[in-house]
Design a protein around this motif. Structure first.
Motif, mmCIF file in Angstrom:
data_model
loop_
_atom_site.group_PDB
_atom_site.id
_atom_site.type_symbol
_atom_site.label_atom_id
_atom_site.label_comp_id
_atom_site.label_asym_id
_atom_site.label_seq_id
_atom_site.Cartn_x
_atom_site.Cartn_y
_atom_site.Cartn_z
ATOM 1 N N LYS A 180 0.833 -1.198 0.000
ATOM 2 C CA LYS A 180 0.000 0.000 0.000
ATOM 3 C C LYS A 180 0.879 1.264 0.000
ATOM 4 N N CYS A 184 2.360 1.990 -3.297
ATOM 5 C CA CYS A 184 1.420 2.635 -4.223
ATOM 6 C C CYS A 184 1.493 4.154 -4.060
ATOM 7 N N VAL A 221 3.620 -4.493 -7.523
ATOM 8 C CA VAL A 221 3.674 -3.083 -7.121
ATOM 9 C C VAL A 221 5.127 -2.620 -7.035
ATOM 10 N N ALA A 259 -0.858 3.863 -9.963
ATOM 11 C CA ALA A 259 -0.783 3.623 -8.518
ATOM 12 C C ALA A 259 -2.162 3.282 -7.973
ATOM 13 N N PHE A 316 -3.361 -0.091 -6.195
ATOM 14 C CA PHE A 316 -3.858 0.050 -4.827
ATOM 15 C C PHE A 316 -5.048 -0.882 -4.596
#
Lengths: 378, 257
Positions: free
Chosen positions: A59, A62, A218, A276, A280
């Motif tokens: 997270k 991101c 990510v 992003a 997410f």
């Protein structure tokens, strides 16, 4: 001054004079740091972090991807992009819409769960339909934010809206987008947003192995985008962007249109924010208006401000650190975080415009006032 | 080089009813080193602003057969017309080399723009030499001395093969030696190019001007060689006579309209 004959001809057909090669260490500093970062993110972090910590890190990364774009647009281009939530949200919703449709298809439904609850009819809204196609949805996560940024930027930069006016405009857009999403509950899930996402292109997201895979995706995207941004920073375009930031009028007199220069940075930053947002969604399992409105939009730039907006690494580390602080603090003192966030922003912008990345340079400059050419950290 | 001179006809600039430039005619021949002088508020800077597209103006300004009025600033610049400002505006955080490279680069393709600069382009190397900044090329422009910044600005015009240079008080605030060096630089670069200099410094004008136009209250008062202009009774009355005191204020305030 040496007297030379005035130059008559033009254009260099001869190969340009080559500069002496940089010292060994200098030449491998950036690739070395990049490899070290890759090793940390892709090799060490998955080994030492628990599933829970790793998904938190996904997270934060991101947010770091958004910060890469902020560093380009704000740090290098001087565009205080206070509305990145719009692009983050466009990317996030595009991804979530696809995943919700895919989830529904798995259970044999035509409508996502929330539409069955709040929807007005049985038909999928026309603008949801193309998102059932995975290729369209994936492309839209990046291209849709870029297209919106291009359209907006075209008018804004051409009309020479800048500085605080640009920031306020961006911010207002983020507010408007969040309000619109809330108002369209039947089509967007309203305040709740798009939640309870089960699968990610056929992989069940509640499986820790797949969560780890999402983390790797990510982290890889972050590394690739950092490399791309670094190339933009050191390119001629990057130099021109700094020139536009520092003296737009002067650039215009050199025969460039600064509006186009800014537009490129703005659109690229929007694309990064969109990507992003898209990542997410599988990493966190939700996208909602509260994640993309005014406060999160400010949050997106704070990390870059604290870490050092003109420095790519500073912005990325700043974004991760601020996101981590936020999760840690907001659990213990939910109300305090908002104040601290504001305070951080004011302190960073007011007293340390270069962020923590510039701390070393600032201190060094203080120690010896006579400072030979130090290039800005990149 | 015929047809590349600057031709101004009946130029008018009005700000909220105040006429800053009031029907100016100018003919500046190719290769000239023309000085525009006049008291504060005479409209000198406004005239340059109008030629370069910064303010709206009526009348006609032609250079190299092209009408300049009505074009946006960056389009005028692409026709080979460059200007400097009263306060040197270089990109302080970029090096001398980067400044010149950016100046040389208008019209580069997107692919070139996305690549890193390799080495020193030839036109940049020449401009470094002409302006005497070769040794300083890796310094950030922000640390340069005042005179060096002005030379850098002039260098930034030279790299893109500018045919008309409009310089707004290039020697304001310079030391005596810097003035001499700047004058020599202007002499070197005119001839192949047309140079127009707005100046307050009478000694500097006498030493280096090839021709002079005197502006007063938005109109051309007198025009000719230095000797002719100095002999003109009207000029002595409005300007030279009054300005024979050491030196007028370096930065005219009234022109910032």
């Amino acid at each position: 001054m040496t007297t030379t004959t005035p130059l008559a001809g033009k254009t260099a057909t001869k190969p340009p004079v080559t500069e002496p090669p940089a010292p060994f260490l200098e030449r491998f500093r950036v690739p070395g740091a990049f490899l070290l970062g890759a090793l940390l993110l892709l090799g060490i972090a998955p080994l030492v972090l628990s599933d829970f910590r790793l998904s938190l890190l996904a997270k934060y990364l991101c947010y770091a991807i958004v910060a890469v774009g902020v560093s380009l647009a704000w740090g290098r281009g001087g565009l205080l992009v206070l509305g990145q939530g719009v692009f983050f949200g466009l990317g996030g919703y595009a991804m979530a819409m696809h995943l919700k449709l895919a989830d529904a298809a798995v259970t044999g439904q035509t409508l996502p769960d929330f539409m069955q609850l709040y929807g007005t009819g049985d038909a999928l809204p026309w603008w949801w339909k193309p998102f059932a196609d995975p290729v369209f949805a994936l492309a839209a996560t990046v291209l849709l934010p870029m297209a919106v940024a291009a359209l907006l930027g075209f008018f804004v930069f051409r009309r020479r809206v800048k500085g605080a006016y640009f920031a306020i405009l961006s911010q207002a857009l983020a507010a408007a987008f969040a309000i619109w999403l809330v108002g369209q509950q039947a089509n967007t899930g309203g305040t709740n947003g798009l939640t309870d996402i089960q699968g990610f292109f056929g992989y069940a997201l509640d499986d820790p192995v797949n969560q780890r895979m999402v983390y790797v995706v990510v982290a890889a995207v972050l590394l690739v985008l950092m490399a791309a941004a670094r190339q933009l920073f050191v390119s001629r375009y990057g130099e021109l962007l700094v020139a536009v930031r520092d003296s737009e009028e002067r650039v215009r007199f050199l025969g460039y249109d600064p509006a186009n220069v800014k537009l490129v940075a703005y659109v690229v930053a929007a694309g990064m924010a969109g990507l992003a947002g898209a990542l997410f969604v599988p990493a966190v399992g939700i996208i909602s208006p509260a994640l993309i409105g005014v406060v999160p939009s400010i949050g997106f730039v704070i990390g870059a401000a604290v870490g050092g907006r003109a420095s790519l690494l500073g912005a990325v580390l700043g974004a991760i650190a601020v996101a981590w602080t936020q999760s840690t603090l907001s659990d213990a003192y939910p109300a305090a975080w908002t104040y601290l966030q504001g305070l951080l922003f004011v302190v960073a912008v007011g007293f340390l415009p270069g962020g923590l990345a510039s701390l070393v340079t600032v201190l060094r400059r203080k120690r010896r006032t006579h400072n030979p050419a130090t290039e800005g950290a990149a | 080089m015929s047809g590349e001179g600057l031709t101004v006809r009946d130029l008018r600039v009005t700000f909220d009813g105040f006429t800053a430039v009031d029907g100016v005619d100018l003919d500046i021949l190719p290769g000239d080193l023309r000085f525009l002088i006049g008291p504060n508020g005479a409209g000198k800077t406004t005239l340059v602003d109008a030629v370069t597209g910064l303010v709206r103006a009526g009348g006609s300004v032609r250079f190299g057969g092209e009408e300049l009025l009505g074009r946006p600033v960056h389009r005028v610049a692409r026709l080979g017309i460059g200007r400097t400002f009263q306060t040197a505006t270089v990109f302080e955080e970029l090096t001398v080399l980067q400044n010149l490279d950016i100046a040389a680069g208008a019209g580069r393709g997107p692919l070139t723009m996305l690549r890193r600069r390799k080495g020193v382009p030839e036109e940049v190397a020449r401009a470094l030499e002409t302006t005497g900044l070769t040794d300083l090329r890796d310094r950030p422009a922000g640390v340069l001395a005042h005179g060096q910044k002005q030379w850098l600005e002039i260098g930034m015009l030279l790299v893109k093969d500018v045919r008309l240079l409009l310089l707004d008080e290039p020697v304001a605030g310079m030391s005596h030696d810097e003035r001499e060096a700047t004058g020599e630089l202007l002499r070197r670069i005119s001839g192949d190019r047309t140079v127009v200099v707005i100046e307050h410094d009478m000694d500097f004008m006498r030493s280096f001007a090839r021709s002079v136009s005197v502006l007063h209250a938005g109109k051309v008062l007198s025009e000719g060689s230095v000797t002719e202009v100095q002999a003109d009774a009207r000029v002595q009355e409005v300007y030279l006579g009054r300005a024979s005191e050491p030196e007028p204020a370096a930065v005219p305030v009234a022109e910032e309209a």
